[in-house]
Scaffold this motif. Structure first.
Motif, short mmCIF file in Angstrom:
data_model
loop_
_atom_site.label_atom_id
_atom_site.label_comp_id
_atom_site.label_asym_id
_atom_site.label_seq_id
_atom_site.Cartn_x
_atom_site.Cartn_y
_atom_site.Cartn_z
N HIS A 171 42.71 35.09 72.16
CA HIS A 171 43.26 33.83 72.62
C HIS A 171 42.68 32.63 71.87
O HIS A 171 43.34 31.60 71.74
CB HIS A 171 43.01 33.67 74.12
CG HIS A 171 41.57 33.69 74.52
ND1 HIS A 171 40.72 34.71 74.19
CD2 HIS A 171 40.82 32.81 75.24
CE1 HIS A 171 39.53 34.46 74.67
NE2 HIS A 171 39.55 33.32 75.31
N THR A 172 41.45 32.74 71.36
CA THR A 172 40.87 31.60 70.64
C THR A 172 41.60 31.33 69.33
O THR A 172 41.64 30.19 68.87
CB THR A 172 39.37 31.84 70.36
OG1 THR A 172 39.22 32.97 69.50
CG2 THR A 172 38.61 32.08 71.64
N ASN A 173 42.18 32.39 68.70
CA ASN A 173 42.98 32.17 67.49
C ASN A 173 44.14 31.23 67.75
O ASN A 173 44.54 30.45 66.88
CB ASN A 173 43.52 33.49 66.95
CG ASN A 173 42.45 34.40 66.42
OD1 ASN A 173 42.14 35.39 67.05
ND2 ASN A 173 41.87 34.08 65.29
N LEU B 148 48.90 32.68 52.73
CA LEU B 148 47.48 33.03 52.78
C LEU B 148 46.61 31.97 52.13
O LEU B 148 45.45 31.79 52.52
CB LEU B 148 47.25 34.39 52.13
CG LEU B 148 47.86 35.59 52.86
CD1 LEU B 148 47.55 36.88 52.11
CD2 LEU B 148 47.35 35.67 54.29
N ALA B 149 47.16 31.25 51.15
CA ALA B 149 46.39 30.18 50.51
C ALA B 149 46.07 29.06 51.49
O ALA B 149 45.13 28.28 51.26
CB ALA B 149 47.15 29.63 49.31
N ALA B 150 46.83 28.96 52.60
CA ALA B 150 46.60 27.93 53.61
C ALA B 150 45.56 28.34 54.64
O ALA B 150 45.31 27.61 55.59
CB ALA B 150 47.91 27.57 54.30
N ASN B 151 44.95 29.53 54.46
CA ASN B 151 43.90 30.01 55.36
C ASN B 151 44.39 30.03 56.82
O ASN B 151 43.77 29.45 57.71
CB ASN B 151 42.65 29.14 55.24
CG ASN B 151 41.44 29.74 55.96
OD1 ASN B 151 41.41 30.94 56.22
ND2 ASN B 151 40.47 28.90 56.27
N PRO B 152 45.49 30.74 57.09
CA PRO B 152 46.08 30.67 58.43
C PRO B 152 45.40 31.59 59.43
O PRO B 152 44.69 32.54 59.07
CB PRO B 152 47.52 31.15 58.19
CG PRO B 152 47.37 32.15 57.08
CD PRO B 152 46.27 31.60 56.19
N ASP B 153 45.61 31.29 60.72
CA ASP B 153 45.23 32.20 61.80
C ASP B 153 46.43 33.01 62.26
O ASP B 153 46.28 34.09 62.82
CB ASP B 153 44.67 31.41 62.98
CG ASP B 153 43.39 30.68 62.63
OD1 ASP B 153 42.43 31.36 62.21
OD2 ASP B 153 43.35 29.45 62.75
N ILE B 154 47.63 32.47 62.08
CA ILE B 154 48.87 33.10 62.52
C ILE B 154 49.95 32.77 61.49
O ILE B 154 50.01 31.64 60.98
CB ILE B 154 49.34 32.57 63.90
CG1 ILE B 154 48.18 32.54 64.90
CG2 ILE B 154 50.50 33.38 64.44
CD1 ILE B 154 48.38 31.53 66.01
N ILE B 155 50.84 33.73 61.21
CA ILE B 155 52.02 33.49 60.37
C ILE B 155 53.24 33.89 61.17
O ILE B 155 53.27 34.97 61.77
CB ILE B 155 51.96 34.28 59.05
CG1 ILE B 155 50.71 33.94 58.25
CG2 ILE B 155 53.21 34.00 58.21
CD1 ILE B 155 50.53 34.79 57.00
#
Length: 589
Positions: free
Chosen positions: A181-183, A256-263
């Protein structure tokens, strides 16, 4: 008898307890104390605090505070005023929290309910508080103990472990190993990849799906970052890596270059026209595999109905929707079932009330349905992790010999930023200790050498460009081509690039990603070709390969590396249009 009573009293005093009773009838068995017609009073250092004995696990019982109860009227001094949406109290930290609003128990809901963060003792109300509303809050039992107790009964709910590494470029890196949930709720980095639906074609703000996602994130999470890379007209061929001819800035590399937590991936209609279902699923699976290797979960939308399409394309839409549901049962967003007309003669026509007028794009109401399905999926997927006692992060310089790097005892923490311990290549893995004393181990992640140190990339990379002797054939239609042995007789590792494995040779988009050095060190370097260098030499089945090379070693190049080659021939069909050999990932130094 007297000695037995004295022994009992001594034992009770040694444990720090006193027993007070009248007319005691006391029975002691193996692990039970039974008191009949009497009262047993246990006293310890917390005797001045209200509480109860709580059975944690493994036969351990401890004293737990009763908790905290709060009651207030909105607008009262020292309490939230009308229009405020959140309330925090440090006494609620680590508690299992229940909330009543005007006498009604509140459930987690982002329209008419609450969101609770037990780590900070914060409650967020939806909608915002109104004047004179009565709020009652109850916080009981340690939050961690509730999770562990549940885990002991139901087992761990952790979905998977990864070791996704992102180089922050400032001598630090971020490691992600799970999703919870923290993501989603704490500083999420949410990236959208897709086509016209996500790009908002045919609609204006605030009715576009991207607008609704941004609004939901801003209202439901803490300081979110939402970046939408969607572009109308794209299909799933566009979202694969750039090395495979994906659309730069709109694909997995950009996400991935945007350093995501969710796509979030939304490709609802175009694939049915452009590609087979099998090709679409191959592209989406590649996207997912690359993202998961980086520790980033992907949420896929199914296809959507399209009345303007022919019956065959509409059947493909339904088949692709089924394939997405089956491939990612806990990570798909439904875009077909509530929007297509089951009474229509066509397989996947849009219900009229959700058609924006062109038979393909959705009306604002239809967009809202997809948005609501996305938000429900996010809340269902990103749940607190139970059944994990701690995480251990290991590191290695060769992927074989491991040493402990960090121990994370806060099981709600699933991503962490570290200082780089050294400049070279580093491998990572994460192990979770579960409540049943077993371990779950992640796949291995890799942190590439620091590019700020030039020597890390001053290594030799060798590529054998040619056939493979099985699928490639020469001008006499005989299987031909030589693969370089790796390592060769000098101990050097080679990268073999054989074009298209079916024997079509070196056509537009073929390439090799993640080349290794002669010492077998992974690099971010890749090579690809743009254009079709087909010529009038060789075989009609094998394009751009010449087999008239040397048949003996040349220096430290083995014979296999100089025997067959790729040529951009002067009479190539597309010579006038230009043919590019593209190398990516080289160090600027």
């Amino acid at each position: 008898m007297l000695s037995s009573v004295r022994f009992l009293i001594i034992c009770m005093l040694m444990c720090g307890f006193a027993a007070h009773a009248q007319q005691v009838s006391l029975k002691i068995s193996k692990d039970t104390v039974t008191i009949m017609n009497a009262e047993l009073v246990l006293q310890n250092s917390s005797q001045q605090k209200g509480g109860f004995l709580y059975n944690k696990d493994n036969g351990k019982t401890s004293f737990q505070p009763v908790g905290k109860a709060l009651q207030f009227k909105v607008g009262a001094p020292n309490y939230p005023a009308a229009g405020v949406s959140s309330f925090s109290d440090s006494s609620l930290i680590g508690k299992y929290i229940k909330v009543w609003r005007n006498g009604l128990l509140q459930y987690p809901d982002y329209t008419s309910g609450i969101a609770v963060d037990p780590e900070t003792g914060t409650i967020t109300f939806y909608p915002s508080l109104a004047a004179n509303e009565l709020i009652f809050i109850e916080g009981i039992t340690g939050y961690a103990d509730v999770e562990r107790s549940t885990a002991a009964l139901a087992g761990s709910n952790i979905k998977a472990l990864y070791a996704g590494v992102f180089d922050n470029g400032n001598n630090t890196f971020t490691l992600r190993w799970a999703s919870n949930h923290t993501n989603l709720y704490n500083y999420p980095r949410f990236i959208g990849i897709g086509s016209s639906m996500l790009a908002g074609e045919g609609l204006a703000a605030p009715n576009r799906l991207g607008d609704r996602i941004g609004a939901w994130l801003n209202g439901s999470t803490i300081f979110p970052i939402w970046a939408n890379y969607a572009l109308a007209g794209l299909n799933s061929n566009a979202v694969v890596p750039t090395i495979l001819n994906g659309t730069n800035g709109r694909n997995i590399d950009a996400a991935l270059a945007a350093n995501p937590d969710i796509i979030f991936v939304s490709l609802p209609t175009q694939d049915a026209i452009d590609l087979s279902v099998a090709q679409s699923m191959a592209n989406l699976r590649m996207f997912d595999e690359i993202a998961i290797a980086s520790g980033v979960p992907v949420i896929f939308e199914t296809t959507q109905p399209a009345s303007a399409y022919g019956a065959e394309d509409q059947r493909d839409l339904q088949e692709l929707a089924d394939s997405i549901r089956n491939a990612w049962p806990d990570r798909f967003v439904e875009g077909m079932a509530p929007l297509y007309d089951p009474l229509s003669a066509s397989p996947a026509g849009i219900l009229p009330q959700y058609d924006n007028g062109d038979g393909v794009t959705l009306s604002p109401t239809g967009v809202q349905i997809v948005g609501n399905n996305l938000f429900k999926k996010l809340k269902a997927y990103f749940q607190p992790i139970i059944g994990v006692l701690k995480y251990t992060v290991d590191t290695s310089y060769n992927g074989t010999t491991w040493a402990q790097f960090d121990v994370v005892t806060d099981v709600s923490l699933v991503r962490k930023t570290y200082n780089r311990p050294r400049n070279g290549l580093i491998y990572f893995r994460v192990k979770a200790l579960l409540s049943d004393s077993t371990f779950m181990t992640s796949r291995v992640g890799m942190l590439a050498p620091a590019t700020t140190h030039g020597n890390d990339f001053m290594h030799r990379v060798l590529i054998d460009v040619g056939g493979n002797g099985v699928n490639t054939v020469n001008g006499s239609s005989v299987a031909d081509g030589k693969l370089a042995q790796s390592p060769d007789s000098w101990g050097k590792t080679w990268n073999n690039w054989t074009g298209v494995s079916t024997g079509a040779g070196f056509l537009n988009g073929t390439g090799v990603a993640n080349l290794v050095t002669t010492t077998n060190r992974p690099t971010p370097i890749s090579v690809s070709i743009t254009g079709n260098p087909t010529g009038n030499f060789g075989s009609t089945f094998t394009k751009a390969i010449n087999y008239d090379g040397f048949k003996a070693s040349v220096g430290d190049y083995p014979m296999e590396a100089v025997y067959d080659n790729m040529y951009i021939y002067r009479d190539s069909i597309n010579y006038a249009d230009g043919i590019k050999l593209r190398v990516r990932g080289l160090s600027k130094t």
